[in-house]
Design a protein around this motif. Structure first.
Motif, short mmCIF file in Angstrom:
data_model
loop_
_atom_site.label_atom_id
_atom_site.label_comp_id
_atom_site.label_asym_id
_atom_site.label_seq_id
_atom_site.Cartn_x
_atom_site.Cartn_y
_atom_site.Cartn_z
N TYR A 248 8.82 -6.88 -1.90
CA TYR A 248 10.07 -7.37 -1.33
C TYR A 248 9.96 -8.88 -1.20
CZ TYR A 248 11.71 -2.69 -0.07
OH TYR A 248 12.15 -1.39 -0.11
N PHE A 249 10.85 -9.59 -1.84
CA PHE A 249 10.94 -11.03 -1.71
C PHE A 249 12.05 -11.31 -0.71
CE2 PHE A 249 8.98 -10.25 -5.73
CZ PHE A 249 8.07 -11.27 -5.89
N LEU A 250 11.68 -11.83 0.46
CA LEU A 250 12.62 -12.02 1.55
C LEU A 250 12.88 -13.50 1.78
CD1 LEU A 250 10.98 -9.51 4.07
CD2 LEU A 250 12.83 -9.05 2.45
N GLN B 193 9.11 -15.27 2.16
CA GLN B 193 8.05 -14.31 2.49
C GLN B 193 8.04 -13.20 1.44
OE1 GLN B 193 8.87 -11.85 5.94
NE2 GLN B 193 6.70 -11.65 6.38
N ILE B 194 6.85 -12.68 1.19
CA ILE B 194 6.69 -11.54 0.29
C ILE B 194 6.04 -10.42 1.08
CG2 ILE B 194 5.58 -10.66 -1.79
CD1 ILE B 194 5.54 -13.54 -2.84
N ARG C 219 2.65 -10.51 3.29
CA ARG C 219 2.20 -9.41 4.15
C ARG C 219 1.96 -8.20 3.28
NH1 ARG C 219 6.98 -8.73 7.65
NH2 ARG C 219 6.23 -6.63 7.61
N ARG C 220 0.94 -7.44 3.62
CA ARG C 220 0.63 -6.22 2.87
C ARG C 220 0.75 -5.05 3.82
NH1 ARG C 220 -4.38 -5.29 -1.36
NH2 ARG C 220 -3.57 -3.32 -2.15
N GLY D 173 15.17 -12.85 6.53
CA GLY D 173 14.70 -11.49 6.34
C GLY D 173 15.55 -10.67 5.39
N LEU D 174 16.45 -11.32 4.66
CA LEU D 174 17.27 -10.62 3.67
C LEU D 174 16.54 -10.54 2.35
CD1 LEU D 174 20.71 -12.31 4.42
CD2 LEU D 174 19.86 -10.12 5.25
N VAL D 175 16.79 -9.48 1.61
CA VAL D 175 16.10 -9.26 0.33
C VAL D 175 16.71 -10.15 -0.75
CG1 VAL D 175 15.51 -7.58 -1.44
CG2 VAL D 175 15.54 -6.88 0.96
N VAL D 176 15.87 -11.02 -1.30
CA VAL D 176 16.26 -11.84 -2.44
C VAL D 176 16.09 -11.01 -3.71
CG1 VAL D 176 15.74 -13.92 -3.78
CG2 VAL D 176 15.61 -13.96 -1.27
#
Length: 144
Positions: free
Chosen positions: A118-120, A54-55, A91-92, A124-127
């Motif tokens: 945020y690249f998740l 997810q972004i 998502r924005r 839901g952790l930040v990549v």
């Protein structure tokens, strides 16, 4: 007289160095403090992260002209990169509107300037976090 002044200067320097060493011996080194600060800033950073699932694009509703331009250009760059990649959820959100969501993300990794991407992973952790002026090549490297 000159020899005495040089000697006095040297003694002062050695005295100051001894005081500094003693003060450093009493406090922990800077490296562990920095590591602790990073751990407090991003408490989940030790967990292994997976692939980007997810972004979250963090913009700003009310912004000055230069920030508005940077956000709009960032959104365009993201759209161009997404057109060449596999489908992914995007998502924005807005800094000044979606405050709870922005705060949750900032606890994972601090964003300083809009736009932030945020690249998740699926958990839901930040990549990765990109912010400010964005480059399509940077984005393409992170997209599946």
């Amino acid at each position: 007289m000159r020899k005495w002044m040089v000697l006095l200067g040297l003694m002062t320097c050695f005295s100051m160095l001894a005081c500094e060493r003693q003060a450093n011996a009493k406090r922990p080194s800077d490296a562990p403090v920095a590591a602790e600060a990073v751990a407090k800033e991003a408490p989940l950073s030790k967990a292994p992260v997976g692939k980007v699932a997810q972004i979250v694009f963090v913009g700003q509703k009310k912004a000055c002209d230069c920030t508005r331009t940077r956000i709009d250009e960032g959104w365009s760059v993201l759209q161009a990169a997404l057109a060449k990649a596999k489908p992914i959820e995007v998502r924005r959100i807005q800094l000044d509107v979606d405050k709870k969501e922005v705060e949750r993300l900032r606890k994972l990794r601090t964003m300083l300037v809009a736009p932030g991407l945020y690249f998740l992973d699926a958990k839901g952790l930040v990549v990765e976090l990109l912010q400010g002026e964005l480059d399509e090549a940077q984005l393409a490297a992170l997209l599946p």
